[in-house]
Design a protein around this motif. Structure first.
Motif, short mmCIF file in Angstrom:
data_model
loop_
_atom_site.label_atom_id
_atom_site.label_comp_id
_atom_site.label_asym_id
_atom_site.label_seq_id
_atom_site.Cartn_x
_atom_site.Cartn_y
_atom_site.Cartn_z
N LYS A 19 3.31 -2.81 -2.91
CA LYS A 19 2.30 -1.97 -3.54
C LYS A 19 2.94 -0.75 -4.21
CE LYS A 19 -0.73 0.09 -0.83
NZ LYS A 19 -1.89 0.37 0.03
N LYS A 22 4.92 -1.91 -7.33
CA LYS A 22 3.96 -2.29 -8.38
C LYS A 22 3.37 -1.03 -9.02
CE LYS A 22 -0.16 -4.96 -9.40
NZ LYS A 22 -1.17 -5.89 -8.95
N THR A 23 3.08 -0.03 -8.19
CA THR A 23 2.55 1.24 -8.70
C THR A 23 3.55 1.92 -9.64
OG1 THR A 23 1.17 1.56 -6.76
CG2 THR A 23 1.74 3.53 -8.01
N ILE A 26 3.54 0.04 -12.92
CA ILE A 26 2.33 0.32 -13.71
C ILE A 26 2.42 1.69 -14.37
CG2 ILE A 26 -0.14 0.89 -13.49
CD1 ILE A 26 -0.28 -1.37 -11.37
N ARG A 114 -8.41 1.32 -1.74
CA ARG A 114 -8.44 0.79 -3.11
C ARG A 114 -7.11 1.02 -3.80
NH1 ARG A 114 -12.55 3.43 -6.54
NH2 ARG A 114 -11.41 2.18 -8.02
N PHE A 115 -6.59 -0.03 -4.43
CA PHE A 115 -5.31 0.06 -5.11
C PHE A 115 -5.32 1.12 -6.21
CE2 PHE A 115 -2.29 -1.37 -8.42
CZ PHE A 115 -1.12 -1.20 -7.70
N GLU A 116 -6.41 1.22 -6.96
CA GLU A 116 -6.51 2.20 -8.04
C GLU A 116 -6.36 3.63 -7.50
OE1 GLU A 116 -8.81 -0.18 -7.44
OE2 GLU A 116 -8.36 -1.55 -9.09
N ASP A 117 -6.92 3.89 -6.32
CA ASP A 117 -6.80 5.22 -5.71
C ASP A 117 -5.37 5.47 -5.24
OD1 ASP A 117 -9.52 5.58 -6.15
OD2 ASP A 117 -10.08 4.90 -4.14
N TYR A 118 -4.72 4.43 -4.74
CA TYR A 118 -3.32 4.53 -4.32
C TYR A 118 -2.44 4.89 -5.53
CZ TYR A 118 1.23 3.14 -2.41
OH TYR A 118 2.55 3.12 -2.01
N VAL A 119 -2.65 4.20 -6.63
CA VAL A 119 -1.88 4.46 -7.86
C VAL A 119 -2.05 5.92 -8.27
CG1 VAL A 119 -1.70 3.94 -10.33
CG2 VAL A 119 -1.93 2.07 -8.67
N GLU A 120 -3.27 6.41 -8.23
CA GLU A 120 -3.53 7.79 -8.64
C GLU A 120 -2.83 8.79 -7.71
OE1 GLU A 120 -4.66 10.80 -11.01
OE2 GLU A 120 -4.85 8.66 -11.46
N LYS A 123 0.91 8.71 -8.42
CA LYS A 123 1.13 9.37 -9.71
C LYS A 123 1.14 10.89 -9.56
CE LYS A 123 -0.98 9.96 -14.26
NZ LYS A 123 -2.13 9.62 -15.10
#
Length: 137
Positions: A19, A22-23, A26, A114-120, A123
């Protein structure tokens, strides 16, 4: 100006590692990643290298030496204690948070579902430290 960081990522869970990578992919972040599977492994890496990471992302729940034990050793070492260390864990236990701050970590983040929250979160954390004034190794 944003700088490229050397980031030590201390995590034992293969899914969490995937994860994280991948982040970074992305987000197109070209930071150098130094991977350790647990606290003992991270201390070996730190001891064997002349250069230190700019930032450490640390999980708490790991075998052999957990994150809090690693943090205690790290922050008691004259050379390593200034490395900003961010806890990135599933634990939202108040005692873990308080203990981590008392030992000297720079931030504490729970891993979102949530993956989107992890990415944020990744970041924001990595972007902040890539602009921060860091102590040169």
């Amino acid at each position: 100006m944003e700088q490229t960081l050397s980031i030590m990522f201390i995590e034992d869970d293969i899914v969490e590692k995937m994860k994280f990578y991948k982040t970074l992919s992305i987000l197109n972040m070209g930071h150098e990643i130094i991977e350790a599977n647990n606290g003992e492994h991270a201390l070996e890496i730190l001891s064997e290298n002349d250069s230190l990471p700019d930032l450490i992302l640390l999980d708490l729940s790991m075998p052999k030496m957990n994150g809090l034990e690693f943090l205690e050793v790290l922050k008691s070492n004259e050379f390593w204690k200034y490395i900003p260390t961010i806890i990135l864990t599933t634990s939202s236990n108040h005692r873990d948070i308080l203990t981590s701050y008392n030992i000297g970590m720079a931030g504490y983040f729970t891993k979102p579902l949530r993956f989107e929250d992890y990415v944020e979160k990744i970041k924001r954390v990595v972007s902040y430290w890539s602009f921060a004034e860091l102590i040169e190794n």
